[in-house]
Scaffold this active site. Structure first.
Site, PDB file in Angstrom:
ATOM      1  CG  ASP A 155      -2.285   0.650   0.957  1.00 32.54           C
ATOM      2  OD1 ASP A 155      -2.303   1.713   0.299  1.00 32.54           O
ATOM      3  OD2 ASP A 155      -3.304   0.117   1.406  1.00 32.54           O
ATOM      4  N   GLY A 171       4.409   1.172  -1.708  1.00 28.86           N
ATOM      5  CA  GLY A 171       4.438   1.277  -3.155  1.00 28.86           C
ATOM      6  C   GLY A 171       3.152   1.842  -3.704  1.00 28.86           C
ATOM      7  CG  PHE A 194      -2.016  -0.245  -7.234  1.00 29.10           C
ATOM      8  CD1 PHE A 194      -2.659   0.742  -7.947  1.00 29.10           C
ATOM      9  CD2 PHE A 194      -2.656  -0.768  -6.111  1.00 29.10           C
ATOM     10  CE1 PHE A 194      -3.907   1.207  -7.585  1.00 29.10           C
ATOM     11  CE2 PHE A 194      -3.912  -0.315  -5.739  1.00 29.10           C
ATOM     12  CZ  PHE A 194      -4.542   0.684  -6.477  1.00 29.10           C
ATOM     13  CG  HIS A 248     -15.329  -1.337  -5.633  1.00 31.65           C
ATOM     14  ND1 HIS A 248     -16.434  -1.288  -4.807  1.00 31.65           N
ATOM     15  CD2 HIS A 248     -14.267  -0.982  -4.855  1.00 31.65           C
ATOM     16  CE1 HIS A 248     -16.060  -0.924  -3.591  1.00 31.65           C
ATOM     17  NE2 HIS A 248     -14.760  -0.737  -3.601  1.00 31.65           N
TER      18      HIS A 248
END
Length: 337
Positions: free
Chosen positions: A200, A226, A228, A246
């Site tokens: 995260d 990190g 993504f 979502h």
């Protein structure tokens, strides 16, 4: 003879915000926390909670009628499910998501009609503020509330995944968008042979480390900071994304699935879970309304069916996938590389 139509469902749904806000205010005021040690008479409870005499009895009795409190000779008491899920001192506390609903979602949903007509978010962005995640991650107190809410809403599904997924052949997993780390924690608690990574943004690290240490699994779980969007995902036998996809538009969903594919060895698995909408789009009302919540909260996020997700996984190169129910409205889609 067919039953005569009645207005009951219409009125219950149309005025459901009455019951919702009564519960949310009870959590905000601390009703369930106050009763965690046992029953309390009306006078002492209403005074301790700071309730106005005009409002106190109606408010507390409404909570009785709604089933959140009971009332007996000793006074008001928490109902069993309130004791289990609404006492902040319990590990099963679900109030985090409801606290966030009270502070953020309740006022934003007042603009749903505008969102339906414009397709634009109705949260902080509506008035020129920053987006959901920029707002949350810039404020440590709000971030902690948000991550706690994710733990609360995810706990049941996390435990189901930890106990029922066939983990025997895996050795290492990564939880992408780990939040406080409850999914990683539940997996580690149920599977002592596993080691895991919580992935995260860097701001999450202290909250993750505090949470896994309190659960006694810090020796097998580590945090890897990190983004993504900018980095590859850590290599692992199983990649998990819980309530992550979502948040984003279709192109980003596909990008994240592709990154998960690249992080896995042959035979490795991607587990995606959300309030997956049924393929007929007629049963999982929670999942469909969660998608409306993504309309309110994000520029492009939306929820999706199991068939939708399986199609994106095939496109990324996964050889097979399956949908399995978890708890309540949540299901997981498992894809094998």
């Amino acid at each position: 003879m067919p039953e005569q139509p009645t207005p009951d469902k219409i009125l219950q749904t149309g005025l459901a915000f009455w019951a919702s806000k009564t519960l949310l205010s009870a959590i905000e005021i601390g009703v369930f926390r106050a009763l965690a040690d046992g029953p309390e008479p009306f006078e002492g409870l209403s005074e301790r909670l700071g309730l106005h005499p005009r409002a106190a009895r109606d408010f507390l009795d409404a909570l009785v009628a709604l089933g959140f409190l009971s009332r007996g000779p000793a006074g008001y008491a928490n109902a069993p499910d309130s004791d289990l899920f609404l006492d902040p001192h319990q590990p099963t506390y679900l109030g985090g998501i409801l606290e966030m609903a009270n502070h953020r979602l309740y006022p934003f949903w007042g603009h749903l009609t505008e969102a339906l007509r414009t397709g634009a978010p109705q949260n902080e962005l509506r008035n020129g503020g920053t987006g959901l995640f920029e707002t949350l991650y810039s404020d440590p107190a709000r971030l902690k509330e948000f991550l706690s809410s994710m733990t609360g809403i995810s706990r049941g599904a996390n435990m189901a995944i930890a106990r029922h997924y066939p983990w025997q052949t895996a050795r290492r997993f990564v939880d992408v968008g780990t939040a406080q780390g409850d999914l990683a924690t539940q997996i580690a608690l149920a599977n002592p042979h596993l080691r895991g990574i919580g992935f995260d943004l860097p701001q999450v690290a202290p909250l993750f480390e505090e949470y896994v240490a309190a659960a006694g699994v810090a020796d097998r779980l580590s945090f890897q900071p990190g983004d993504f969007f900018q980095q590859a995902l850590p290599q692992a036998d199983v990649v998990l994304m819980g309530h992550i996809l979502h948040d984003w538009d279709l192109a980003t969903k596909k990008m994240l699935i592709s990154k998960a594919y690249d992080a896995l060895p042959p035979g490795g698995a991607l587990i995606v879970y959300e309030a997956i909408i049924d393929d007929d789009r007629s049963q999982n009302a929670f999942g469909l309304m969660m998608s409306l919540n993504m309309l309110i909260e994000t520029p492009g996020g939306f929820d999706y069916t199991g068939a939708d997700c399986a199609g994106w996984m095939r496109e990324a190169g996964f050889s097979s996938s399956r949908v399995e129910p978890l708890v309540g409205p949540d299901s997981m889609v498992v894809a094998i590389k």
